[in-house]
Design a protein around this motif. Sequence first.
Motif, PDB file in Angstrom:
ATOM      1  N   VAL A 123       0.839  -1.205   0.000  1.00  0.00           N
ATOM      2  CA  VAL A 123       0.000   0.000   0.000  1.00  0.00           C
ATOM      3  C   VAL A 123       0.873   1.255   0.000  1.00  0.00           C
ATOM      4  N   ILE A 124       1.890   1.269   0.825  1.00  0.00           N
ATOM      5  CA  ILE A 124       2.803   2.415   0.865  1.00  0.00           C
ATOM      6  C   ILE A 124       3.492   2.594  -0.485  1.00  0.00           C
ATOM      7  N   GLY A 125       3.920   1.494  -1.087  1.00  0.00           N
ATOM      8  CA  GLY A 125       4.562   1.565  -2.403  1.00  0.00           C
ATOM      9  C   GLY A 125       3.628   2.091  -3.482  1.00  0.00           C
ATOM     10  N   CYS A 126       2.371   1.683  -3.440  1.00  0.00           N
ATOM     11  CA  CYS A 126       1.411   2.175  -4.433  1.00  0.00           C
ATOM     12  C   CYS A 126       1.164   3.670  -4.262  1.00  0.00           C
ATOM     13  N   PHE A 127       1.063   4.131  -3.016  1.00  0.00           N
ATOM     14  CA  PHE A 127       0.917   5.570  -2.793  1.00  0.00           C
ATOM     15  C   PHE A 127       2.159   6.325  -3.260  1.00  0.00           C
ATOM     16  N   ASN A 128       3.310   5.737  -3.034  1.00  0.00           N
ATOM     17  CA  ASN A 128       4.562   6.338  -3.484  1.00  0.00           C
ATOM     18  C   ASN A 128       4.593   6.450  -5.011  1.00  0.00           C
ATOM     19  N   ALA A 129       4.206   5.388  -5.703  1.00  0.00           N
ATOM     20  CA  ALA A 129       4.162   5.412  -7.165  1.00  0.00           C
ATOM     21  C   ALA A 129       3.146   6.437  -7.660  1.00  0.00           C
ATOM     22  N   TRP A 130       2.008   6.499  -7.013  1.00  0.00           N
ATOM     23  CA  TRP A 130       0.986   7.476  -7.393  1.00  0.00           C
ATOM     24  C   TRP A 130       1.536   8.897  -7.243  1.00  0.00           C
ATOM     25  N   HIS A 131       2.295   9.127  -6.181  1.00  0.00           N
ATOM     26  CA  HIS A 131       2.909  10.446  -5.969  1.00  0.00           C
ATOM     27  C   HIS A 131       3.828  10.815  -7.130  1.00  0.00           C
ATOM     28  N   TRP A 132       4.702   9.883  -7.550  1.00  0.00           N
ATOM     29  CA  TRP A 132       5.632  10.155  -8.640  1.00  0.00           C
ATOM     30  C   TRP A 132       4.904  10.409  -9.949  1.00  0.00           C
ATOM     31  N   VAL A 133       3.883   9.608 -10.229  1.00  0.00           N
ATOM     32  CA  VAL A 133       3.132   9.783 -11.482  1.00  0.00           C
ATOM     33  C   VAL A 133       2.400  11.131 -11.473  1.00  0.00           C
ATOM     34  N   ALA A 134       1.792  11.483 -10.365  1.00  0.00           N
ATOM     35  CA  ALA A 134       1.088  12.767 -10.272  1.00  0.00           C
ATOM     36  C   ALA A 134       2.065  13.926 -10.427  1.00  0.00           C
ATOM     37  N   LYS A 135       3.241  13.798  -9.838  1.00  0.00           N
ATOM     38  CA  LYS A 135       4.253  14.856  -9.934  1.00  0.00           C
ATOM     39  C   LYS A 135       4.705  15.041 -11.384  1.00  0.00           C
ATOM     40  N   GLU A 136       4.972  13.958 -12.081  1.00  0.00           N
ATOM     41  CA  GLU A 136       5.400  14.044 -13.475  1.00  0.00           C
ATOM     42  C   GLU A 136       4.280  14.562 -14.373  1.00  0.00           C
ATOM     43  N   ASP A 137       3.052  14.135 -14.101  1.00  0.00           N
ATOM     44  CA  ASP A 137       1.917  14.614 -14.880  1.00  0.00           C
ATOM     45  C   ASP A 137       1.747  16.119 -14.705  1.00  0.00           C
ATOM     46  N   ARG A 138       1.873  16.581 -13.465  1.00  0.00           N
ATOM     47  CA  ARG A 138       1.764  18.017 -13.175  1.00  0.00           C
ATOM     48  C   ARG A 138       2.861  18.788 -13.907  1.00  0.00           C
ATOM     49  N   ALA A 139       4.079  18.272 -13.904  1.00  0.00           N
ATOM     50  CA  ALA A 139       5.195  18.943 -14.576  1.00  0.00           C
ATOM     51  C   ALA A 139       4.970  19.000 -16.080  1.00  0.00           C
ATOM     52  N   MET A 140       4.463  17.909 -16.665  1.00  0.00           N
ATOM     53  CA  MET A 140       4.204  17.908 -18.103  1.00  0.00           C
ATOM     54  C   MET A 140       3.096  18.874 -18.472  1.00  0.00           C
ATOM     55  N   ARG A 141       2.050  18.952 -17.657  1.00  0.00           N
ATOM     56  CA  ARG A 141       0.961  19.895 -17.925  1.00  0.00           C
ATOM     57  C   ARG A 141       1.440  21.336 -17.826  1.00  0.00           C
ATOM     58  N   GLU A 142       2.256  21.643 -16.810  1.00  0.00           N
ATOM     59  CA  GLU A 142       2.778  23.000 -16.672  1.00  0.00           C
ATOM     60  C   GLU A 142       3.674  23.362 -17.842  1.00  0.00           C
ATOM     61  N   GLN A 143       4.478  22.412 -18.293  1.00  0.00           N
ATOM     62  CA  GLN A 143       5.347  22.655 -19.430  1.00  0.00           C
ATOM     63  C   GLN A 143       4.519  22.896 -20.688  1.00  0.00           C
ATOM     64  N   GLN A 144       3.450  22.129 -20.867  1.00  0.00           N
ATOM     65  CA  GLN A 144       2.590  22.303 -22.035  1.00  0.00           C
ATOM     66  C   GLN A 144       1.890  23.664 -21.989  1.00  0.00           C
ATOM     67  N   GLU A 145       1.431  24.073 -20.793  1.00  0.00           N
ATOM     68  CA  GLU A 145       0.772  25.367 -20.672  1.00  0.00           C
ATOM     69  C   GLU A 145       1.739  26.498 -20.956  1.00  0.00           C
ATOM     70  N   ASP A 146       2.999  26.358 -20.520  1.00  0.00           N
ATOM     71  CA  ASP A 146       4.006  27.382 -20.795  1.00  0.00           C
ATOM     72  C   ASP A 146       4.266  27.500 -22.288  1.00  0.00           C
ATOM     73  N   LYS A 147       4.272  26.370 -22.989  1.00  0.00           N
ATOM     74  CA  LYS A 147       4.524  26.381 -24.422  1.00  0.00           C
ATOM     75  C   LYS A 147       3.341  26.959 -25.200  1.00  0.00           C
TER      76      LYS A 147
END
Length: 112
Positions: free
Chosen positions: A86-110
């Motif tokens: 369970v802890i590992g799944c939450f950890n993975a979810w955190h990383w995926v959400a962080k990368e998704d947020r970064a990609m969206r911000e980069q797309q909005e900047d472009k």
Amino acid sequence: MTDELRNQPSRPKPSLGQEVGAKAARKLKAKRNAAAGVWFGLGMMGLIGWSVAIPTLLGAALGLWLDQRYPGGRSWTLALLVAGLVIGCFNAWHWVAKEDRAMREQQEDKDE
């Protein structure tokens, strides 16, 4: 439409040249980063896999140690294995959400 949406000033529509330029820039960037995208994807899969596997294995190891030290009716191994998963799944979810947020911000900047 609501009154709030009607009263908000709309952004000026970009000209045809600006739209074509933005699309061309995105295509050129995609061509330059095509190989990096594949490696980035493989690296992200590895990161997610390890972020789930490590807590799961640590939980199982701690559970085995507790079962050997304090034998009883409960299985610490199973309980801590599930807790680690369970802890590992939450950890993975955190990383995926962080990368998704970064990609969206980069797309909005472009796009701006």
